[in-house]
Motif scaffolding. Structure first.
Motif, mmCIF file in Angstrom:
data_model
loop_
_atom_site.group_PDB
_atom_site.id
_atom_site.type_symbol
_atom_site.label_atom_id
_atom_site.label_comp_id
_atom_site.label_asym_id
_atom_site.label_seq_id
_atom_site.Cartn_x
_atom_site.Cartn_y
_atom_site.Cartn_z
ATOM 1 N N TRP A 107 0.843 -1.188 0.000
ATOM 2 C CA TRP A 107 0.000 0.000 0.000
ATOM 3 C C TRP A 107 0.882 1.243 0.000
ATOM 4 O O TRP A 107 1.847 1.324 0.769
ATOM 5 N N ALA A 127 -3.677 4.962 -2.245
ATOM 6 C CA ALA A 127 -4.863 5.588 -1.673
ATOM 7 C C ALA A 127 -4.459 6.895 -1.006
ATOM 8 O O ALA A 127 -3.321 7.053 -0.561
ATOM 9 N N CYS A 158 -12.458 3.631 5.546
ATOM 10 C CA CYS A 158 -12.965 4.178 4.283
ATOM 11 C C CYS A 158 -14.091 5.166 4.573
ATOM 12 O O CYS A 158 -15.084 4.819 5.216
ATOM 13 N N THR A 210 -9.400 6.832 1.096
ATOM 14 C CA THR A 210 -10.306 7.096 -0.016
ATOM 15 C C THR A 210 -11.140 5.900 -0.433
ATOM 16 O O THR A 210 -12.349 5.990 -0.569
ATOM 17 N N HIS A 211 -10.523 4.751 -0.677
ATOM 18 C CA HIS A 211 -11.302 3.644 -1.223
ATOM 19 C C HIS A 211 -10.557 2.339 -1.013
ATOM 20 O O HIS A 211 -9.419 2.187 -1.460
#
Length: 332
Positions: free
Chosen positions: A25, A64, A135, A166-167
């Motif tokens: 990530w 993200a 989220c 964000t998602h």
């Protein structure tokens, strides 16, 4: 008001095997409002956002935006931003962090190496509390704002160092979040559940309740991991690993499994054999099906009704040892 989260909860849609997939990530702090596609619809330079998307494609990195819980004024903030890189593979999990004045410089990073878990000493090691990413992007789906933002605020008020993100997929499981460094995602979460997940992560463990899966693996493997954990009551994060995941042809399944592998109007349910190993030498072959025979429900708010895909465990079979597991993994 009917929402996708309400429909999912009322139909008891399973959570296992629904986490977003990402070996690594990349999290970029970006204050202010976010649009539905936040990398190109926020105060982040859209040219940088598009370049990041293109650079990360196929590398195993998921990008993200993050921000601290609270009100998010629509203003351009030039203050330094926090960034995190987190790799989630079992036994090789790490988090690196830095602070920058602008994210354009990260376009020069070796995304292929970072996606494979090789940070090469980049930035500084993160040594703080487990990272909690909730989220909250209501422009993506209203459930994320209605359910996610109050949870993020409650966690922050309770002393948990949560970030809004964000998602991460699965709007209908809101409030949904994931915890680093291990990368396990959770759905239909509450503040007490998250605090339990954080406390578990501090000690190298995971919370199995409401768990969606580990982002390092594809969704059949996520479901297999959680099924084996439930079977043997294992909560140590790095105790289990996935050797491989193979698609299975229906005719190669044993007769009792072929009966479960019933036909649908579109054909047979996709099926996989997942080989799981334990650090103590035990191994299992898990048969996983992607079934779409549940009650119709929307995948997100405003989406048409459709049968949600779910990962169903057909069988778990112990294998003598990990060496044999690797030798007999493929039946495709």
């Amino acid at each position: 008001m009917s929402t996708c989260a309400t429909a999912s909860l009322e139909s008891a849609e399973p959570l296992a095997g629904t986490a977003a997939t990402a070996l690594t990530w990349l999290l970029i702090e970006q204050p202010g409002p976010w649009g539905a596609k936040a990398l190109t619809d926020s105060h982040l330079d859209p040219d940088v956002g598009r370049a990041l998307e293109a650079t990360a494609e196929g590398t195993g990195i998921r990008i993200a935006l993050i921000r601290r819980p609270g009100r998010h004024a629509d203003c351009h903030d030039a203050s330094p931003r926090r960034m995190f890189l987190a790799h989630t593979a079992p036994g090789r999990s790490w988090i690196r962090t830095t602070t920058v004045t602008g994210p354009r410089a990260i376009l020069g990073l070796n995304f292929t190496a970072l996606g494979a878990g090789e940070h090469g000493g980049l930035w500084e090691p993160y040594t703080g509390e487990p990272l909690v990413l909730v989220c909250t992007n209501g422009k993506r789906d209203r459930c994320c704002a209605l359910l996610g933002r109050p949870l993020a605020a409650a966690l922050a008020a309770g002393g948990v160092g949560a970030w809004e993100v964000t998602h991460i997929g699965g709007h209908r499981f809101s409030p949904t979040l994931f915890v680093l460094p291990y990368g396990y995602a959770y759905g239909r979460a509450s503040a007490p559940l998250v605090k339990h997940a954080v406390e578990s992560a501090r000690h190298g463990r995971i919370a199995l309740n409401h768990c969606r899966g580990r982002s390092a693996w594809d969704r059949p493997a996520q479901a297999a991991d959680l099924a084996v954990r439930q079977l043997i009551r294992e909560d140590r994060a790095d105790a289990l690993d996935v050797v491989r995941t193979d698609a299975v042809r229906p005719e190669l399944l044993p007769a009792d499994h072929r009966a479960l592998h019933s036909r649908t109007p579109a054909g047979t349910f996709p099926t996989w054999a997942v080989i799981m190993t334990h650090t103590d030498g035990r191994a299992w072959r898990v048969i996983v099906q992607e079934r779409t025979d549940g009650a119709p429900a929307p995948a997100s708010c405003g989406a048409p009704l459709g049968p949600p895909a779910r990962m169903a465990i057909s069988s778990i079979t112990a294998i003598a040892d990990a060496t044999r597991a690797r030798a007999t993994a493929s039946c495709s």
